[in-house]
Design a protein around this motif. Structure first.
Motif, mmCIF file in Angstrom:
data_model
loop_
_atom_site.group_PDB
_atom_site.id
_atom_site.type_symbol
_atom_site.label_atom_id
_atom_site.label_comp_id
_atom_site.label_asym_id
_atom_site.label_seq_id
_atom_site.Cartn_x
_atom_site.Cartn_y
_atom_site.Cartn_z
ATOM 1 N N ILE A 1 -22.327 21.754 31.841
ATOM 2 C CA ILE A 1 -23.254 21.069 29.975
ATOM 3 C C ILE A 1 -22.494 19.577 30.147
ATOM 4 O O ILE A 1 -22.517 19.063 31.178
ATOM 5 N N LYS A 2 -23.869 19.687 29.314
ATOM 6 C CA LYS A 2 -24.545 18.571 28.248
ATOM 7 C C LYS A 2 -23.224 17.718 28.435
ATOM 8 O O LYS A 2 -22.633 17.371 28.390
ATOM 9 N N PHE A 3 -23.407 15.929 28.926
ATOM 10 C CA PHE A 3 -22.405 15.219 29.172
ATOM 11 C C PHE A 3 -22.308 15.486 27.759
ATOM 12 O O PHE A 3 -20.658 15.328 27.714
ATOM 13 N N ASP A 4 -22.021 15.161 26.343
ATOM 14 C CA ASP A 4 -21.736 14.512 24.757
ATOM 15 C C ASP A 4 -20.747 15.677 24.945
ATOM 16 O O ASP A 4 -19.687 15.399 24.578
ATOM 17 N N ALA A 5 -21.411 17.054 25.267
ATOM 18 C CA ALA A 5 -20.215 18.011 25.124
ATOM 19 C C ALA A 5 -18.922 18.010 25.757
ATOM 20 O O ALA A 5 -18.186 18.125 25.248
ATOM 21 N N ALA A 6 -19.427 17.170 27.277
ATOM 22 C CA ALA A 6 -18.567 17.855 28.459
ATOM 23 C C ALA A 6 -17.456 16.831 27.642
ATOM 24 O O ALA A 6 -16.132 16.442 28.363
ATOM 25 N N VAL A 7 -17.614 15.902 27.323
ATOM 26 C CA VAL A 7 -16.795 14.899 27.010
ATOM 27 C C VAL A 7 -15.398 14.710 25.510
ATOM 28 O O VAL A 7 -14.430 15.058 25.672
ATOM 29 N N ARG A 8 -16.288 16.072 24.960
ATOM 30 C CA ARG A 8 -15.615 16.681 24.088
ATOM 31 C C ARG A 8 -14.165 16.937 24.656
ATOM 32 O O ARG A 8 -12.671 17.639 24.355
ATOM 33 N N ILE A 9 -14.834 17.960 25.706
ATOM 34 C CA ILE A 9 -13.860 18.547 26.752
ATOM 35 C C ILE A 9 -12.856 18.062 27.534
ATOM 36 O O ILE A 9 -11.075 17.997 27.256
ATOM 37 N N LEU A 10 -12.655 16.446 27.239
ATOM 38 C CA LEU A 10 -11.772 15.744 28.571
ATOM 39 C C LEU A 10 -10.878 15.555 26.976
ATOM 40 O O LEU A 10 -9.711 15.053 27.461
ATOM 41 N N ASP A 11 -11.074 15.372 25.386
ATOM 42 C CA ASP A 11 -10.329 14.442 24.683
ATOM 43 C C ASP A 11 -9.449 15.875 24.364
ATOM 44 O O ASP A 11 -8.154 15.349 24.389
ATOM 45 N N LEU A 12 -9.227 16.974 24.536
ATOM 46 C CA LEU A 12 -8.604 18.415 25.473
ATOM 47 C C LEU A 12 -7.694 18.393 25.930
ATOM 48 O O LEU A 12 -6.379 18.925 26.302
ATOM 49 N N PHE A 13 -8.449 18.087 27.071
ATOM 50 C CA PHE A 13 -7.810 18.465 28.114
ATOM 51 C C PHE A 13 -6.742 17.811 28.863
ATOM 52 O O PHE A 13 -6.046 17.480 29.090
ATOM 53 N N PHE A 14 -7.068 15.753 28.263
ATOM 54 C CA PHE A 14 -5.726 15.406 28.713
ATOM 55 C C PHE A 14 -4.568 15.590 28.168
ATOM 56 O O PHE A 14 -3.681 15.309 28.004
ATOM 57 N N TYR A 15 -4.670 16.369 26.933
ATOM 58 C CA TYR A 15 -3.897 16.235 25.564
ATOM 59 C C TYR A 15 -2.699 17.703 26.495
ATOM 60 O O TYR A 15 -1.460 18.049 26.306
ATOM 61 N N ASP A 16 -3.836 18.729 26.437
ATOM 62 C CA ASP A 16 -3.144 19.774 26.900
ATOM 63 C C ASP A 16 -3.229 20.634 28.997
ATOM 64 O O ASP A 16 -2.705 21.318 28.771
ATOM 65 N N GLY A 17 -3.912 19.252 28.952
ATOM 66 C CA GLY A 17 -3.829 19.717 30.465
ATOM 67 C C GLY A 17 -4.554 20.592 31.277
ATOM 68 O O GLY A 17 -5.654 21.587 30.246
ATOM 69 N N SER A 18 -5.107 20.789 32.640
ATOM 70 C CA SER A 18 -5.533 22.055 32.918
ATOM 71 C C SER A 18 -5.147 23.490 32.075
ATOM 72 O O SER A 18 -6.138 23.759 31.854
ATOM 73 N N LYS A 19 -4.403 24.018 31.226
ATOM 74 C CA LYS A 19 -4.365 25.375 30.329
ATOM 75 C C LYS A 19 -5.770 25.250 29.286
ATOM 76 O O LYS A 19 -5.701 26.234 30.086
#
Length: 900
Positions: free
Chosen positions: A357-375
């Protein structure tokens, strides 16, 4: 007692380094100063961390580095209802209070012990810190700013959160933090929050100066060329549209973090997709923070994703398929029908949606990825399938389904646009929590990973076996079934390699033998390669004859042409294919090559020399030195032989009796040599011991049984003849005068198979001619042959043939040496008289004018040895025998002494 996956899930929940293991846990309450409540949960300890997790998920989580604890004491406050409490004073001048600890004293003692042990380590770690000037100390977004969708209201909320909950590693991580992560993170806070939530900040604090140390190592050592080439190739493919990675500081910094990680974890080295996630990290974090974020992703958050086989990603595809079956059963059936059930989300997971997906949207996913992990990845992928379920169900084939998903992901953006076809990423993430947030937990994922790991690894093993066996090629005479059985043996022994295969003494000997080998580069190491210990355990067990350790060492040297200290399965299979399935010429050539450099080394004779010097046993018959030195007989029994071995060069640098370029048959050359030799000459008279050999071994019962003397025994015993066994060459070889007749008979046998033909059969088109074998090397070769036929102790014809062939070759070597001496004398006369004297025609054919007598030795060509063996029917039949590797492996598995 917690189950294994519970422990894994807890470590993942607290984002601890992969080397950290929870030492224990206990139920207690945590005082939360932001709302003045006592929250029920579990206190967990590890050597470097004190962790607390609330019983209610996401209510509050606290992670404290033990080195940040300034003070610790028992605490009790009846007014606030606190009993059995602990009060921890932190270096940031805050206090953390735990209460209702049933085993408070035990917890207190453990924290004190960990804190005491950590003090010395902290001071040692800090002493190693050394700054490197070129490291970027700030995120690239400060040098290359881009749009930030956060507003002033959002920034005020974040500042209030930091004020209430803390702004370092020990901040209280609550539901409010999760809510703000869903709303979006301001550009200036993103790198800090990623580092704290992922555990990268804690690991960086535990390892000060390690990144700089890795960079210094990258400059001071020769790095894996393949890894560096892959890194350089992918540097400009990371974020090519971003100005920070079109050259300059971004490319240089990315190169440094990827190189540093390849040195930190050589088992991974570098893998594609690491450059993409690494470049994104550097936009929002400093260079060192980006490195530790990469460590967190590769080693904890997405374990086993970044390697050549992407095992972790394949395992998670199986996990995702199970989750789709549980949450969206109709869609699972359709994906299975289309063949996409175990691959639909592979590209999404490998780059954490950064390439999807677009870069700015993917970065938003990383915000939650580092908090919740692979879940988060699993629930987000489920949401994306759910929103496209109708298109997938109506798809006619897998291509149509993939196009529908691709069109959907291209429309995802971080901008809120009303009445637009674009999809706001915030809605997708929120819906994923709404629809699938409670469907499974981190513990569920870890259980499913354990379930699918065995299946994935087995499939990879089967694919790898087929690939490796295919790489062996059709040139190997072993059958497909035999190669598979051999691969299984190598695999089993490799998995058991943690057990010691060799004694300490053997290990020291091997170390000395292979001490010149360079260390193997782990960047290019593949599974189930054979170091010497593994080779020495497997190779002798796959042979139908007994062999000594010295021969195993030489065989290893022969196959280790690159001198890496490691052999491949292909090397082992080709070697065994020749020894088990090859014809007589191929087998003899292989043994021959094992007894000349580089396989042969004079250091191999150290044990032989020592045993000869230390032996007090009387030698039978004539001294071995008379058969290994020049024409002058030596009166010494053992010293002369040892002295000769010490003086003999290990390198066959002189070529004696080479085949003439005009194509003259070498067998006729032997006739010419013999025709000029006087039977009563000193050369033949030096071998008067042949009569003694016959007397020793002819009628004695003990002589009959001496068919396979051990390495280190006198050469006399090795070449002694059995009791008048009939030979195809001669019925009796006990008299001196029979020597000339026997050699002439040999030359007649060689007429049918000329030495030139043997040479063509013993070398392939892409190999250079084999070097001649020296006197000492020939003796070692013949000892090896005696070891081989030890299993045929009742075959007197075979033993007699080997003894006769060996004696004839010794005679041939001495004959050539005699004529080489004549040639050297003739050349000396040329120098003294200034005119060319008459030189025997046969001597002029010898080719090399440098005397082999200079090193007290003579040499034979491989063609002489092969032709002699082929002329003896018993020997030829022995070496022509083919063996079944399957039968050998079956017998090997049935051995009661086999290591389990």
């Amino acid at each position: 007692m917690p189950t294994p996956w519970t422990t894994i899930a807890q470590s993942s929940r607290f984002s601890l380094p992969f080397t950290e293991r929870l030492d224990g846990d206990t139920v207690c309450r945590l005082y939360t100063p932001y709302d003045k409540r006592h929250v029920l949960g579990t206190l967990s300890l590890s050597p470097h961390f004190v962790c607390f997790g609330s019983r209610t998920e996401r209510l509050v989580t606290l992670i404290i580095l033990i080195e940040d604890i300034h003070s610790i004491e028992a605490y009790r406050n009846p007014d606030e209802g606190i009993k059995n409490g602990l009060k921890l004073g932190l270096k940031n001048k805050t206090f953390v209070i735990f209460s209702s600890l049933n085993d408070r004293d035990t917890v207190l003692d453990r924290i004190k012990n960990f804190r005491f042990k950590d003090k010395g380590a902290v001071s040692q770690r800090k002493q190693s810190v050394e700054n490197i000037d070129q490291i970027m100390r700030s995120p690239l977004c400060q040098q290359f700013p881009f749009n930030d969708h956060s507003n002033d209201r959002n920034r005020r909320h974040w500042e209030r959160l930091f004020s209430d909950y803390g702004r370092d590693i020990s901040m209280y991580r609550t539901v409010d933090l999760h809510r703000l992560l869903l709303e979006g993170v301001p550009l200036e806070h993103r790198g800090f929050l990623w580092s704290v939530c992922s555990g990268a900040a804690a690991e960086m604090q535990l390892n000060p100066g390690e990144y700089e140390a890795l960079l210094r190592r990258s400059k001071g050592q020769e790095r894996c060329l393949m890894t560096m080439e892959e890194i350089e190739r992918d540097l400009h493919r990371s974020l090519p549209e971003h100005p920070a990675f079109q050259g300059g500081p971004g490319i240089d910094a990315l190169r440094r973090i990827l190189t540093a990680y390849s040195i930190r974890n050589p088992n991974i080295g570098y893998c594609q997709a690491m450059n993409i996630v690494g470049s994104v990290f550097m936009l929002f974090a400093s260079e060192e923070q980006a490195f530790w974020l990469l460590v967190a992703v590769c080693e904890r958050l997405l374990p086993d994703y970044y390697n050549t086989k992407v095992v972790g990603a394949l395992i998670d595809q199986g996990v995702f398929s199970d989750l789709v079956l549980r949450a969206l059963p109709n869609l699972h059936s359709k994906l299975t029908e289309l063949g996409l059930d175990d691959m639909v989300a592979l590209s999404w997971f490998l780059t954490i949606f950064l390439n999807a997906i677009k870069f700015d949207a993917a970065v938003r996913i990383l915000d939650l990825f580092f908090y919740d992990g692979s879940k988060l990845m699993f629930q987000l992928a489920l949401e994306m399938l759910k929103e496209n379920s109708q298109l997938i169900l109506n798809a006619k084939d897998e291509g149509e389904a993939l196009v529908a998903l691709s069109n959907y992901t291209e429309r995802i953006t971080d901008a809120r646009v009303e009445n637009s076809s674009e999809i706001f990423i915030g809605h997708v993430i929120s819906n994923s929590y709404k629809h699938f947030g409670e469907l499974f937990t981190t513990e569920t994922i870890e259980k499913l990973r354990l379930k699918h790991r065995l299946k994935v690894v087995q499939n990879l093993e089967d694919n790898q076996m087929r690939s490796i066996i295919k790489s062996v090629g059709k040139a190997c005479p072993l059958s497909q079934e035999e190669l598979e059985a051999l691969y299984a043996v190598v695999k089993e022994e490799h998995l058991l390699s943690w057990r010691s295969r060799l004694t300490t003494a053997q290990h020291h000997r091997i170390t000395s033998v292979l001490e010149e080998r360079p260390r193997f580069d782990p960047c290019v190491q593949s599974q189930y390669r054979l170091d010497f210990e593994l080779f020495a355990h497997i190779f002798p067990s796959m042979l139908p004859w007994p062999v000594q350790e010295t021969f195993v060492i030489r065989a290893f040297r022969l196959m280790d042409i690159n001198e890496t200290g490691i052999l491949t399965f292909r090397d082992l299979s080709h070697l065994l294919g020749i020894l088990l399935k090859g014809d007589a010429t191929e087998k003899v050539t292989c043994f021959y090559k094992c007894h000349i450099p580089p396989a042969f080394n004079m250091s191999d004779l150290d044990d032989l020399i020592n045993s000869t010097l230390g032996s007090n046993e009387p030698e039978l018959g004539i001294d071995a030195a008379t058969m290994t030195t020049s024409t002058t007989s030596s009166p010494s029994a053992g010293t002369s032989a040892v002295s000769s071995r010490r003086q003999t060069s290990a390198t066959a640098s002189e070529v004696i009796a080479d085949v003439d370029e005009t194509g003259i048959d070498a067998a006729s050359e032997v006739d010419e040599l013999i025709s000029e030799v006087d039977v009563d000459s000193p050369m033949l008279s030096s071998h008067a011991s042949f009569r003694d050999l016959e007397l020793v071994s002819g009628d004695s019962d003990s002589g009959r049984n001496k068919v396979s003397p051990p390495i280190g025994s006198p050469l006399l015993e090795v070449l002694s003849l059995p009791d008048r066994a009939p030979s195809e060459i001669s019925d009796s070889f006990s008299l001196i005068e029979d020597a000339s007749d026997a050699i002439k008979s040999l030359s007649q046998k060689m007429q049918a198979t000329t030495l030139q033909e043997v040479q063509r059969r013993s070398t392939t088109n892409d190999e250079k001619p084999v070097d001649p074998i020296t006197q000492i090397q020939f003796i070692e070769l013949w000892k090896t042959f005696y070891e081989l036929i030890a299993v045929r102790s009742d075959d007197m014809q075979l033993h007699h043939s080997l003894a006769v062939a060996g004696t004839l070759l010794l005679q041939l070597g001495e004959t050539q040496k005699q004529f080489q001496q004549q040639m050297d004398d003739a050349m000396k006369d040329i120098d003294e008289a200034g005119e060319a004297p008459a030189i025997p025609k046969s001597a002029s054919k010898m080719g090399d004018l440098k005397s082999c007598i200079q090193d007290g030795d003579w040499r034979l060509n491989i063609e002489h040895i092969i032709a002699t063996i082929l002329a003896e029917s018993a020997l030829s039949e022995f070496f022509e025998t083919k063996y079944s590797l399957l039968e050998i492996i079956d017998n090997y598995r049935q051995k009661p002494t086999r290591k389990l």
